[in-house]
Design a protein around this motif. Structure first.
Motif, short mmCIF file in Angstrom:
data_model
loop_
_atom_site.label_atom_id
_atom_site.label_comp_id
_atom_site.label_asym_id
_atom_site.label_seq_id
_atom_site.Cartn_x
_atom_site.Cartn_y
_atom_site.Cartn_z
N MET A 1 0.84 -1.19 0.00
CA MET A 1 0.00 0.00 0.00
C MET A 1 0.88 1.25 0.00
O MET A 1 1.94 1.26 0.59
N LYS A 2 0.38 2.28 -0.63
CA LYS A 2 1.09 3.55 -0.72
C LYS A 2 0.17 4.66 -0.22
O LYS A 2 -1.03 4.67 -0.48
N TYR A 3 0.79 5.61 0.52
CA TYR A 3 0.05 6.75 1.07
C TYR A 3 0.73 8.03 0.64
O TYR A 3 1.96 8.10 0.57
N MET A 4 -0.06 9.07 0.37
CA MET A 4 0.48 10.38 -0.01
C MET A 4 -0.12 11.46 0.87
O MET A 4 -1.33 11.50 1.08
N LEU A 5 0.75 12.34 1.38
CA LEU A 5 0.32 13.54 2.10
C LEU A 5 0.92 14.74 1.40
O LEU A 5 2.14 14.81 1.21
N ALA A 6 0.07 15.69 1.02
CA ALA A 6 0.52 16.92 0.37
C ALA A 6 0.21 18.10 1.28
O ALA A 6 -0.88 18.18 1.88
N ASP A 7 1.18 19.00 1.39
CA ASP A 7 1.01 20.21 2.18
C ASP A 7 1.21 21.43 1.30
O ASP A 7 2.28 21.64 0.75
N THR A 8 0.15 22.22 1.16
CA THR A 8 0.20 23.47 0.41
C THR A 8 -0.23 24.63 1.30
O THR A 8 -0.60 25.69 0.81
N SER A 9 -0.19 24.42 2.62
CA SER A 9 -0.70 25.43 3.55
C SER A 9 0.28 26.57 3.80
O SER A 9 -0.08 27.57 4.40
N GLY A 10 1.52 26.43 3.32
CA GLY A 10 2.52 27.48 3.48
C GLY A 10 2.89 28.09 2.15
O GLY A 10 2.05 28.23 1.26
N LYS A 11 4.16 28.42 1.99
CA LYS A 11 4.62 29.07 0.76
C LYS A 11 5.28 28.10 -0.20
O LYS A 11 6.21 28.46 -0.90
N GLY A 12 4.85 26.88 -0.21
CA GLY A 12 5.44 25.90 -1.10
C GLY A 12 4.60 24.65 -1.17
O GLY A 12 3.47 24.61 -0.70
N LEU A 13 5.18 23.65 -1.76
CA LEU A 13 4.53 22.36 -1.91
C LEU A 13 5.46 21.30 -1.31
O LEU A 13 6.61 21.19 -1.71
N TYR A 14 4.95 20.59 -0.34
CA TYR A 14 5.65 19.45 0.24
C TYR A 14 4.78 18.23 0.00
O TYR A 14 3.57 18.27 0.29
N VAL A 15 5.36 17.17 -0.50
CA VAL A 15 4.61 15.92 -0.69
C VAL A 15 5.51 14.77 -0.24
O VAL A 15 6.68 14.72 -0.59
N THR A 16 4.93 13.87 0.53
CA THR A 16 5.62 12.65 0.93
C THR A 16 4.76 11.46 0.55
O THR A 16 3.54 11.48 0.77
N VAL A 17 5.39 10.44 -0.02
CA VAL A 17 4.72 9.17 -0.32
C VAL A 17 5.46 8.10 0.48
O VAL A 17 6.70 8.07 0.49
N CYS A 18 4.70 7.27 1.19
CA CYS A 18 5.32 6.19 1.96
C CYS A 18 4.54 4.90 1.76
O CYS A 18 3.43 4.90 1.20
#
Length: 195
Positions: A1-18
């Motif tokens: 299984m793969k999970y993705m969390l994206a954060d756009t709440s600040g001044k950029g884009l952070y994404v992690t897949v685990c």
């Protein structure tokens, strides 16, 4: 299984897949300032393609739902909701305050996000006793003792790494954007309506 969390709440884009063991599979960070809506799909496409994945390969999608940048939150939620709808998946969210508490690595922490001037949204966490305050707002003269995220001062925190913690599931909720104060447009509209 793969999970993705994206954060756009600040001044950029952070994404992690685990994977299901919370082992990072891939991640991306881009400082986007004013071009998030133009480059987010490109960045996600490159992240997935470079990892040999397709949007259908992600089993669970999560988004940091705020508080933070009004536009960033809406772009992030809308983009991942589009991915989920196309793939028949469900989108879930986590607040930026909860994600910050997780990535802080502290047993007791107060996380905060600057809303306007000296007004902050904040929440207190005691992981030793599993006691967490409500989400609150208040004015602070000093942010000493606070773990501040999305303050606009150039310091960034990768909130997408919260996905890698066992604590992540404690704070998963719906994806509805979380705003702790009215937007500038709402404030200006109310001023004109009252005048």
């Amino acid at each position: 299984m793969k999970y993705m969390l994206a954060d756009t709440s600040g001044k950029g884009l952070y994404v992690t897949v685990c994977d299901e063991n919370r082992v990072p599979f891939s991640s991306v960070f881009l400082t986007l300032e004013n071009s998030l809506s133009e480059k987010m799909l490109w960045a996600l496409d490159n992240l997935l393609y470079g990892s040999g994945l397709t949007p259908q390969d992600i089993d669970n999608y999560y988004v940091v739902k705020g508080p933070g940048s009004f536009t960033g939150i809406r772009v992030g939620v809308a983009t991942l909701l589009g991915f989920c709808m196309a793939c028949g998946k469900q989108l879930q969210g986590i607040s930026s305050l909860d994600a910050a508490a997780i990535v802080s690595g502290k047993q007791k922490v107060t996380t905060a996000v600057k809303l306007r001037g000296k007004l902050y949204g904040y929440r207190r966490y005691d992981f030793e006793n599993n006691v967490f305050s409500e989400y609150m707002t208040g004015k602070f003269e000093s942010t000493d003792g606070l773990f501040v995220v999305n303050s606009g001062d150039g310091n960034t925190v990768n909130l997408s790494e919260a996905l890698l913690s066992e604590r992540f599931g404690m704070f998963v909720s719906d994806y509805a954007p979380m705003y702790m104060r009215p937007s500038e447009a709402e404030i200006n509209f109310d001023k004109k309506r009252i005048a």
